[in-house]
Every structure is written in C-alpha cells, then in structure tokens.
Write a protein that holds these residues in place. Sequence first.
Motif, PDB file in Angstrom:
ATOM      1  N   UNK A  35       8.498  30.327 -10.039  1.00 21.75           N
ATOM      2  CA  UNK A  35       7.369  31.252 -10.126  1.00 21.75           C
ATOM      3  C   UNK A  35       6.124  30.543 -10.651  1.00 21.75           C
ATOM      4  N   UNK A  36       6.319  29.678 -11.618  1.00 20.55           N
ATOM      5  CA  UNK A  36       5.185  28.918 -12.153  1.00 20.55           C
ATOM      6  C   UNK A  36       4.652  27.941 -11.107  1.00 20.55           C
ATOM      7  N   UNK A  37       5.554  27.315 -10.366  1.00 23.09           N
ATOM      8  CA  UNK A  37       5.117  26.425  -9.289  1.00 23.09           C
ATOM      9  C   UNK A  37       4.339  27.199  -8.237  1.00 23.09           C
ATOM     10  N   UNK A  38       4.801  28.380  -7.880  1.00 24.02           N
ATOM     11  CA  UNK A  38       4.094  29.192  -6.887  1.00 24.02           C
ATOM     12  C   UNK A  38       2.684  29.534  -7.357  1.00 24.02           C
ATOM     13  N   UNK A  39       2.540  29.813  -8.654  1.00 19.76           N
ATOM     14  CA  UNK A  39       1.210  30.082  -9.201  1.00 19.76           C
ATOM     15  C   UNK A  39       0.327  28.841  -9.087  1.00 19.76           C
ATOM     16  N   UNK A  40       0.909  27.684  -9.380  1.00 29.72           N
ATOM     17  CA  UNK A  40       0.196  26.416  -9.227  1.00 29.72           C
ATOM     18  C   UNK A  40      -0.225  26.200  -7.770  1.00 29.72           C
ATOM     19  N   UNK A  41       0.717  26.416  -6.853  1.00 27.12           N
ATOM     20  CA  UNK A  41       0.433  26.186  -5.438  1.00 27.12           C
ATOM     21  C   UNK A  41      -0.708  27.086  -4.964  1.00 27.12           C
ATOM     22  N   UNK A  42      -0.688  28.342  -5.381  1.00 23.34           N
ATOM     23  CA  UNK A  42      -1.751  29.269  -5.005  1.00 23.34           C
ATOM     24  C   UNK A  42      -3.091  28.819  -5.580  1.00 23.34           C
ATOM     25  N   UNK A  43      -3.082  28.378  -6.845  1.00 22.42           N
ATOM     26  CA  UNK A  43      -4.302  27.899  -7.491  1.00 22.42           C
ATOM     27  C   UNK A  43      -4.860  26.699  -6.739  1.00 22.42           C
ATOM     28  N   UNK A  44      -3.977  25.757  -6.395  1.00 27.81           N
ATOM     29  CA  UNK A  44      -4.433  24.556  -5.684  1.00 27.81           C
ATOM     30  C   UNK A  44      -4.939  24.901  -4.286  1.00 27.81           C
ATOM     31  N   UNK A  45      -4.232  25.770  -3.580  1.00 30.09           N
ATOM     32  CA  UNK A  45      -4.643  26.132  -2.222  1.00 30.09           C
ATOM     33  C   UNK A  45      -6.047  26.726  -2.219  1.00 30.09           C
ATOM     34  N   UNK A  46      -6.329  27.604  -3.160  1.00 26.06           N
ATOM     35  CA  UNK A  46      -7.664  28.203  -3.245  1.00 26.06           C
ATOM     36  C   UNK A  46      -8.704  27.135  -3.565  1.00 26.06           C
ATOM     37  N   UNK A  47      -8.347  26.230  -4.463  1.00 31.80           N
ATOM     38  CA  UNK A  47      -9.254  25.152  -4.867  1.00 31.80           C
ATOM     39  C   UNK A  47      -9.608  24.251  -3.693  1.00 31.80           C
ATOM     40  N   UNK A  48      -8.597  23.751  -2.983  1.00 30.21           N
ATOM     41  CA  UNK A  48      -8.865  22.783  -1.918  1.00 30.21           C
ATOM     42  C   UNK A  48      -9.476  23.450  -0.699  1.00 30.21           C
ATOM     43  N   UNK A  49      -9.112  24.693  -0.416  1.00 26.73           N
ATOM     44  CA  UNK A  49      -9.717  25.398   0.712  1.00 26.73           C
ATOM     45  C   UNK A  49     -11.200  25.642   0.454  1.00 26.73           C
ATOM     46  N   UNK A  50     -11.540  25.938  -0.807  1.00 23.67           N
ATOM     47  CA  UNK A  50     -12.942  26.121  -1.148  1.00 23.67           C
ATOM     48  C   UNK A  50     -13.750  24.848  -0.951  1.00 23.67           C
ATOM     49  N   UNK A  51     -13.156  23.712  -1.290  1.00 19.05           N
ATOM     50  CA  UNK A  51     -13.844  22.434  -1.092  1.00 19.05           C
ATOM     51  C   UNK A  51     -13.946  22.089   0.382  1.00 19.05           C
ATOM     52  N   UNK A  52     -12.858  22.224   1.096  1.00 20.09           N
ATOM     53  CA  UNK A  52     -12.860  21.832   2.510  1.00 20.09           C
ATOM     54  C   UNK A  52     -13.809  22.684   3.339  1.00 20.09           C
ATOM     55  N   UNK A  53     -14.003  23.923   2.937  1.00 18.19           N
ATOM     56  CA  UNK A  53     -14.911  24.791   3.688  1.00 18.19           C
ATOM     57  C   UNK A  53     -16.360  24.323   3.600  1.00 18.19           C
ATOM     58  N   UNK A  54     -16.651  23.483   2.602  1.00 18.04           N
ATOM     59  CA  UNK A  54     -18.016  22.990   2.410  1.00 18.04           C
ATOM     60  C   UNK A  54     -18.209  21.559   2.914  1.00 18.04           C
ATOM     61  N   UNK A  55     -17.151  20.934   3.403  1.00 21.52           N
ATOM     62  CA  UNK A  55     -17.261  19.548   3.861  1.00 21.52           C
ATOM     63  C   UNK A  55     -17.956  19.471   5.212  1.00 21.52           C
ATOM     64  N   UNK A  56     -18.632  18.368   5.483  1.00 26.19           N
ATOM     65  CA  UNK A  56     -19.222  18.182   6.811  1.00 26.19           C
ATOM     66  C   UNK A  56     -18.125  17.969   7.846  1.00 26.19           C
TER      67      UNK A  56
END
Length: 380
Positions: free
Chosen positions: A193-214
Amino acid sequence: MPRRRTVLASGASLVAATVAGCTGDPTADNDDSGTDTESYTVTVEPNFRHTFDSVPESYTAIPSVWLDIGMAFGIEPAAVASFDRAPLKYYELLPDVSLDTDAVTLLAGGAEEGYDKENFYAADADVNLIDPRALKFYADWSDDDIAEIESATGPFLGTTIRFQSDSLTDGEEPPYDLYGAFEQAARIFQRQAQFDAWQSFYDDFIEGIRSELPPEDERPSVAAIWRGVNPESGQFRIAEIDAMANNTRTYRELGLRDAFQGRIPDGPIGYEELLDVDPDYIGAVGGLTSLTHEEFVSTAVEPFENDSNGQQLTAVQNGNLVRTGGQYMGPIVDLYSTEALAKQVFPDRFGAWPGAVADVPEDERLFDRESLAAIINGEF
C-alpha cells in the motif's frame, strides 16, 4: 531552524497497518506461489527465493539504491557499509524525516571494501539488501562466507541495478529498473500500500514534467560522464543513457538524446572523442549527490572553462554543465535529481536552477516535500 526528529517507523505498528491496507494476499509471493500460512516468499533476482515467517524490521545496505529504498519506506538501516556516499542531505530537506547515523552499525571501512563479518553479526539484521556478488567482488567473500552470514542473520536479497558491470554482473542488464526494485522491497517488507502511494506520487510528478517538455526531436543531446568528471585529466568515462541502468535514469526520464548513441565507448575517452560528438550538455552522473554546488563549479565547470580543449565544446561555451543523482539514487533521490535536471536544462519551463537542491524556492518546487514526507512516514 532546527527540525524535530521523528523516529522513522520500523516497528510492528506501521507494518501491521500497511499490511492491513494491502489489496493483495499477504501470503502470496511475487512468483504467485502463496501458501495458506502467514509466511510469504519473495524472489529478488539473481538471488534464491526466500520464505519469510515474519515481516523483517531491520536491514543492512551499501549506501546505494537499497538504502534510499529503505528510507522511502521510513525504515532506517541497522547497518551500512559506510556513510561516504549516503544521500543524507536529501533526507534533511524533508520535514520530520532524518537518519540517525549514530544508531547505525558500519559494516566496512569504505563504501565497497573492507567488510568485517563481525559487524554483520553485531547488526543482526533480518534481511541484507546487498547483492552478494558485490561482496564476492569487492571484499573477496566466498559462497561459504555468504552462507555463514545468511545463517546467522538474514538472507541476502539485494541486486545491482546501478549500472551494467562486466566484473560484477558479467555485463548483463540489471534485472529491474528503479521502481521494479522498489516493488521487490515492498514485497520484502509487506509495504504494498505504501509502495502504491509512492507510485501514484511519482506518476503524477513525472507526468507533470513530461507534459511541459518540448517535442522529442527538439530535446538537446547530452554526454553523460560517470566515475567523476576531471577535465584536467583529459579522460572521461561515458555512461549509456538508454541502457536499463540506474545511473543515467534521470536523463532517460526527461528524454534527452544520448550524444554517443550507437557508439558508446568501452573505456575512457579523451577530448578528441568528446569534441567529435560535441554535445549540447555535459552531465556529471552522481555529481548532485557527491558534490556541493561550489565543489562542482571548482572541480568540473571551471577546469573545463580553463582548458584549451574544453573551451571548444559547445556545452562549455554555453554554460551547459549539469549534474544528477547518479547510480546510488533510490526513489527519494530520484525526485530531487529529476527536478534538478529539469531546471538545469529547461529553466524557461520549470524555473531557474539555483545551484543546490536546498535552494529551490518553495513556490518553484516540482514536487511537494510535505506530501512526500507524509508517505514516507506512513500517512497515506
């Protein structure tokens, strides 16, 4: 301002709460061979599978991926080889998260050498998150030495994911990427459950960055240099960005192009080869962790700028020398490393890089430190 130190949860209370929140069967292992008892089996390649009769509460690690993974679950290590390369500065930036180094047994005289078996006995850890191949290679341990410590303490269930190593792993690609290894640790500690929370946190983080990349074809090239950047020596070791290895993960996650793609040198190269590819950026792999901003400038940036060959490099002329977390980063360091590289390469999209992870203004951070600390401390 001094921070209140919270003892990171490693006892039965958080373990029990986490297991209770798991969606999977805690008796099943990652090989789908569960039993009808409370024991569970975990396999971490290339090690033998191990059956736990109870959830381990303590572990040993080399200051590496596995230390940071343990800390990501809020579990302080019982022992480490040394703290020479430990990413302590990142933990100090998170509220209510720290590592009490005085309470940790040191296994060796250095990060990867001089291991003393008596220190393993003293630590008496439930599991050793160390690749036994590392002990065989760096400390000349035998299979009997490994078996002795496993019998007296806990199993060896670490694996090397930091890079491909001809000497350590016969040149084979790592069996897991960072989050693959992280998930194996979640099975060991029954923290799904803790890993799943981590995975969700990371997914939101990296998707937010990738959406702004050229677009991919507009992203710059980089020559990733590892094992230290020493411009005065004129010798550089190039790390392959697209290989499934932890040391170049940050460049890969941001989709930067490998200046040496298709022609990765086997050994060190000189200025001639570096000038031949003339990368847009030069990356110091691991420099974000091992060096302060001032040290990076004095040992890498200025020597490049003062060298007659270095002055010809486009990256040097444009001030495009960057640094990342490197081979020893786990999930916590990975977030800081990705944030740092995004700012170093794309300041117009993510804000200017101030030079040090501690100096990123609160309103320009790419991930929320308090939310991350909450997950680490079991509040999710």
